[in-house]
Design an enzyme around this catalytic site. Structure first.
Site, PDB file in Angstrom:
ATOM      1  N   ASP A 222       0.598  -1.229  -0.224  1.00  0.00           N
ATOM      2  CA  ASP A 222       0.164  -0.507   0.047  1.00  0.00           C
ATOM      3  C   ASP A 222       0.941   1.307   0.283  1.00  0.00           C
ATOM      4  O   ASP A 222       0.775   2.041  -0.780  1.00  0.00           O
ATOM      5  CB  ASP A 222      -0.984  -0.263   1.467  1.00  0.00           C
ATOM      6  CG  ASP A 222      -0.303  -0.082   2.179  1.00  0.00           C
ATOM      7  OD1 ASP A 222       0.643  -1.335   2.650  1.00  0.00           O
ATOM      8  OD2 ASP A 222      -1.351  -0.197   3.387  1.00  0.00           O
ATOM      9  N   ASP A 246       0.731  -7.027 -10.173  1.00  0.00           N
ATOM     10  CA  ASP A 246      -0.354  -6.644 -11.509  1.00  0.00           C
ATOM     11  C   ASP A 246      -0.634  -5.820 -11.102  1.00  0.00           C
ATOM     12  O   ASP A 246      -0.553  -4.773 -11.986  1.00  0.00           O
ATOM     13  CB  ASP A 246      -1.469  -7.818 -11.553  1.00  0.00           C
ATOM     14  CG  ASP A 246      -2.380  -7.810 -12.575  1.00  0.00           C
ATOM     15  OD1 ASP A 246      -1.688  -7.170 -13.349  1.00  0.00           O
ATOM     16  OD2 ASP A 246      -3.026  -8.327 -12.481  1.00  0.00           O
ATOM     17  N   ASP A 250       0.361  -1.646 -13.707  1.00  0.00           N
ATOM     18  CA  ASP A 250      -0.554  -1.863 -13.612  1.00  0.00           C
ATOM     19  C   ASP A 250      -0.467  -0.303 -13.933  1.00  0.00           C
ATOM     20  O   ASP A 250      -0.776   1.186 -14.594  1.00  0.00           O
ATOM     21  CB  ASP A 250      -2.399  -2.258 -13.528  1.00  0.00           C
ATOM     22  CG  ASP A 250      -2.325  -2.903 -15.090  1.00  0.00           C
ATOM     23  OD1 ASP A 250      -1.492  -4.183 -15.726  1.00  0.00           O
ATOM     24  OD2 ASP A 250      -3.404  -3.746 -15.279  1.00  0.00           O
TER      25      ASP A 250
END
Length: 357
Positions: A222, A246, A250
């Protein structure tokens, strides 16, 4: 002269358009550097489902095994998005990664000086950003057991990692850092997840025992999501598990201003690597000739480097892409108000630059 076998998997949406331009550039490489490529094309994804009922037909998988490098366009699209479908286009890609044991996904994120104004972040934040993400690709929650209760009200997906899986991907990241700026950042969620605690212990041991000369840090996922937007220049090589990698890659893909600029490589310890742009199939622009082929072309450069051992040729392709960008040529996604050119013209410009014409 040894002939390198390159398997083309154009896939769905804009995949065939950008792969055609990548092939064009590779043909220019062959002419310029005196190497030889044999190209073969096979179906994958949604188109393969339509024709064969399978997103990865057995003949495609066999052709992949027999190749020296695999160049993929994209898979998927709205026409195959039925959640009740027996199979989806993405299942073909997941199966291919597993069958070839392509456990390390390399995603370079580099901001070209010409595109600092195209990023949603301030130019002073993203200037000189050059990050290599190394994402574990064949383990974690995407490959763990999953279940759905009979009444459809409770679902579960299991995240599993073993020590050997973690060790090998951390070694890939550290070896890459040795050729770059010498820093590795490992991303986990060890304050909550037991699997992340195993990841943290294992990564720390590998780094201490085998790569003690490198700078090493650990960041919670986070916090990493925040740091990518506030201080991305502080990172060199970032290694993480499948799910976190992933999501973070992105997120990071927006830093250069367009996903159409970013390639990726999926590698194992043996056999061919799989090389593809990070963007999806973009069905909304498919067939219009406006897709940016540079990510697919740069993926071809990664294939030259990582699977075919052609470093000089790879650098030649990358230099040609930079030269074309510096010349002012733009596809619509990176035009930012200036005139743009179609997909084919951009690909031809890179091929001609590689050829030296």
């Amino acid at each position: 002269m040894t002939e390198s076998r390159i398997l083309l998997l154009p896939g769905d949406g804009i995949g065939p358009e950008v792969i055609a331009e990548a092939r064009k550039v590779l043909e220019a490489v062959a002419g310029r550097y005196g190497c030889s490529f044999a190209f073969e094309e096979r179906p994958i994804g949604g188109g393969a489902i339509d024709r064969y009922g399978d997103p990865l037909p057995a003949s495609t998988l066999e052709a992949c095994r027999n190749s020296d490098a695999i160049l993929l366009g994209a898979v998927g699209g709205p026409r195959w998005d039925d959640p009740d479908a027996k199979t989806r286009p993405e299942a073909g890609l997941l199966t291919l990664r597993r069958e070839l044991d392509l456990y390390a996904n390399l995603r370079p994120i580099r901001v070209h000086p010409r595109f600092t104004d195209a990023s949603p972040l301030r130019p002073e934040v993203i200037a000189d950003v050059d990050i290599l993400f190394v994402r574990e690709l064949t383990g974690g929650i995407y490959f763990g057991d999953s279940s759905l209760s009979d009444d459809g009200r409770i679902a579960s997906s299991e995240m599993v990692y073993s020590v050997p899986e973690i060790e090998r991907v951390v070694r890939v990241a550290a070896a890459a850092a040795e050729t770059r700026r010498g820093k590795v950042t490992s991303v986990d969620k060890a304050n909550v997840l037991e699997v992340s605690r195993l990841w943290r212990r294992t990564a720390a041991r590998v780094m201490a025992e085998e790569f003690a000369d490198l700078e090493y840090e650990v960041v919670l996922v986070d916090a990493m999501a925040m740091h990518l937007l506030t201080r991305p220049r502080d990172f060199d090589v970032v290694v993480s598990g499948n799910l976190f990698g992933d999501i973070l890659t992105d997120e990071a893909s927006v830093l250069p201003g367009s996903m159409g600029l970013l390639p990726s490589a999926s590698l194992g310890d043996a056999g061919p690597g799989l090389f593809e742009p990070v963007h999806g199939s973009a069905p909304d622009i498919a067939g219009q000739g406006v897709a940016n082929p540079l990510a697919a072309i740069l993926a071809a450069a990664m294939a030259l480097r990582h699977s075919l051992g052609m470093e000089i040729e790879a650098e030649g392709v990358e230099a040609a892409v930079d030269q074309v960008i510096d010349s002012g040529l733009r596809t619509p996604d990176i035009a930012a108000g200036v005139p743009s050119v179609p997909t084919e013209e951009m690909g031809s410009a890179v091929a001609e630059t590689v050829a030296g014409s």
